[in-house]
Design an enzyme around this catalytic site. Sequence first.
Site, PDB file in Angstrom:
ATOM      1  N   HIS A  35      -8.228 -84.148  10.128  1.00 26.74           N
ATOM      2  CA  HIS A  35      -9.232 -83.247   9.563  1.00 26.74           C
ATOM      3  C   HIS A  35      -9.291 -81.921  10.314  1.00 26.74           C
ATOM      4  O   HIS A  35      -9.902 -80.961   9.826  1.00 26.74           O
ATOM      5  CB  HIS A  35     -10.602 -83.926   9.613  1.00 26.74           C
ATOM      6  CG  HIS A  35     -11.454 -83.674   8.402  1.00 26.74           C
ATOM      7  ND1 HIS A  35     -10.968 -83.226   7.194  1.00 26.74           N
ATOM      8  CD2 HIS A  35     -12.808 -83.821   8.212  1.00 26.74           C
ATOM      9  CE1 HIS A  35     -11.951 -83.103   6.332  1.00 26.74           C
ATOM     10  NE2 HIS A  35     -13.073 -83.457   6.915  1.00 26.74           N
ATOM     11  N   ASN A  82     -18.647 -80.179   7.525  1.00 30.51           N
ATOM     12  CA  ASN A  82     -19.466 -80.149   6.316  1.00 30.51           C
ATOM     13  C   ASN A  82     -20.429 -78.973   6.250  1.00 30.51           C
ATOM     14  O   ASN A  82     -21.075 -78.751   5.223  1.00 30.51           O
ATOM     15  CB  ASN A  82     -20.249 -81.456   6.187  1.00 30.51           C
ATOM     16  CG  ASN A  82     -19.337 -82.651   5.970  1.00 30.51           C
ATOM     17  OD1 ASN A  82     -18.130 -82.494   5.825  1.00 30.51           O
ATOM     18  ND2 ASN A  82     -19.912 -83.844   5.947  1.00 30.51           N
ATOM     19  N   ASP A 107      -7.121 -78.996   5.601  1.00 23.94           N
ATOM     20  CA  ASP A 107      -6.329 -80.190   5.326  1.00 23.94           C
ATOM     21  C   ASP A 107      -6.473 -80.582   3.863  1.00 23.94           C
ATOM     22  O   ASP A 107      -7.479 -80.274   3.223  1.00 23.94           O
ATOM     23  CB  ASP A 107      -6.791 -81.343   6.222  1.00 23.94           C
ATOM     24  CG  ASP A 107      -8.263 -81.655   6.013  1.00 23.94           C
ATOM     25  OD1 ASP A 107      -8.577 -82.689   5.408  1.00 23.94           O
ATOM     26  OD2 ASP A 107      -9.125 -80.840   6.461  1.00 23.94           O
ATOM     27  N   ASN A 128     -15.427 -81.394   1.628  1.00 30.15           N
ATOM     28  CA  ASN A 128     -16.788 -80.974   1.977  1.00 30.15           C
ATOM     29  C   ASN A 128     -16.837 -79.639   2.707  1.00 30.15           C
ATOM     30  O   ASN A 128     -17.784 -78.860   2.548  1.00 30.15           O
ATOM     31  CB  ASN A 128     -17.475 -82.056   2.811  1.00 30.15           C
ATOM     32  CG  ASN A 128     -17.805 -83.283   1.981  1.00 30.15           C
ATOM     33  OD1 ASN A 128     -18.048 -83.190   0.785  1.00 30.15           O
ATOM     34  ND2 ASN A 128     -17.810 -84.451   2.621  1.00 30.15           N
TER      35      ASN A 128
END
Length: 731
Positions: A35, A82, A107, A128
């Site tokens: 991530h 997020n 990603d 997100n």
Amino acid sequence: MLSRLSRRCYCTSVHRPWLFLGLGNPGDKYKGTRHNIGFEMIDVFAESLGIQMNLVNFKAIMGQGFVDDLPVILAKPQTYMNLSGESSGPLAAYYKLPLNRVLVVHDDMQLPCGVLRLQEKGGHGCHNGLKSVMNHFRGNREFARLRIGIGNPPGQMDPKAFLLQKFSMPARERMDKALCEGVDALKLVLSKDFGESWRLFNVEQNMPMGCEFPKIQTFESALSAADFESTVELTNFPAVFRGCASDWDAYSKWNPFNSGLDYLEERAGSVEVEAMLSRTAPIFNGDIRSHERVSLPFSDFIRFCKQHMSDKGNGSGVDAKSADLTPMPEDYRPGQIYLAQFPILNDEKEEKVQLKILRQDIQTPTLLGEKSLSSINFWMNSAQARSSTHYDPHHNLLCVVSGRKKVVLWPPSASPSLYPMPIYGEASNHSSVGLENPKLSDYPRAEHSLKQSQEITLNAGDAVFIPEGWFHQVDSDELTVAVNFWWQSNIMSNMHEHMDSYYLRRITRSLVVSKPSSTDLRHLSEHIDQSHIEMAEGGNDNLGNESIKKGLSTLHEKASLHDLDPSASQALHELISLVHDHVNAVETSKGLQHTSPSCSEGEKSKFLVNALSCLEDDRVAHLLWNLEASRLRDVLLAMARYFPRTLEALIIHMLSPIAAEVLTQKFDEIDQQTGEEDRNQFFREFYGAFDDEAAAMDIILSRKESFAFQAFKSVLDKYLGVNIASPTINI
């Protein structure tokens, strides 16, 4: 706070600056995870330009610099993924940047691991971080992205856990290469118009010369099952694995040049196998009309291989005795025979796995883990061989045990240039384009097919993963031995754009070849116009009416016929009567064409088959449909033994497309209900009744394909609203 001087310098520059935002999570805990690849991309890019990432503002770690005269701002929001928009929105606003000067690096699980894509704009794709950025850009999606593929989670793994996991060693190596390519992508954005940049990069990124898909990855060391699934299988791209089978016992024991033939003969010599005999060798075409199945002991096949070695001068110490070998056709030439995908394991037909004794010499590769294998198959040739270009409806790990193979691969998107055979035919997964001297006047797009291909070489011990739907053409050295592991994929739940062409053909074909009921047959036959299908017969295939009548007159001369079941005996009488009536109709008809005595040699007599309105109106099809498979087998055997000319007339002159479909369905039922020996005996007697066995098989297949074509037309009309013209059918 950034100084007003810094802001004024960047905003009043001759060139408006670019803002590159890398998404990720702050802290050492998340460093190196999937991530956080957006953070890594910004760091690598900054290092390549000598930009210091030493500013902290707008909840982000930042750096500023120039590429030539063009200013660039680099930022890594520290708000956690997020909430990335809480940093990105104010940062873009501070520099008064339009969104067409903002690029977000993130990603992407929808791309294979290590594959990069520049994108001019788009949605958030359930990412997100992107969702937060878009929210702080007031819902605007008109900003660029650099998507970095990280692959999909294996099996049922939680996507969140997958994102927060660090890369495996093979994936890490691939990702490091991708980051270097990402530097080139970002520099390209800075040097050119973005529209031109993304088109150039997406076409050229990691592409071999002239190819339109990423270069096939080669792994020098073994992958774990989890790494294979996440970094290779789910991408639906081929991959090569060096030394995958080099630790098998088979690697040393099966080598034909090191007493391997003696070992194989000793281990499995008594097993009865079905070899393939091709009259087009060394090229083995997919059309089954060019093949003949030959049942013989495995030991005979091995001795044919020894004979070939001896003839080639490679048979030192090889016993190549040919006495008592299975007889071959008179025109047989060495090298025409080979074993193709003979089962060592089959999860559905265990009783048909004759070579399972060889299973102990091989091992399931670790990268396949606990996969449920459909089958493990043995492949072996005696002389050099070339397969036609084709695809398989399953994943395949092809392992070379001995010898060498050269494999050329095309993605399913290359279908137009490969001209797949008609989808309603018996070899729909094969290319129509010949391997040697293809007729470009007939197949003009084939000229560009090599631009979409890649070639790999597999030596003994190597393996290649060939995903379902990928076209491949294989050249095998003489005496090559291979093992194929087949399993079904889960690709339908994760379709990629380059697979669309393949799935269109798979789905359409599944609708075409599904077993129709009598209602379906009745409906389809209403639309079959057979008045335009000319059935040609000539040479030795021509049947005189007198020979048919002679066969009819012998019905009561064979006392053993009375042993037939009453229903079978009744059906036999009816079929013979149908042929008799047809012969009389041909003799009296004025509308049919006959061979004139003045016709030149090679011309063929022709006649037209009457159009049928429904299944019940086709008396042959109706009779075949209402007979149980076992009863039909008895009827056909009786005709083959006692009335061969009548059987020949029935098949060559009276078998309509709908009757051919019914007959082949009954053949499938006979296959399922009988053992291999009885099945082989039945087909030997059935086709042995014809003067030309190949012509009889060709007629049955061609008329079955004529019926399938009507089913194909119906599917297109029903699902796509497309009407197509009937092809010219030569029989």
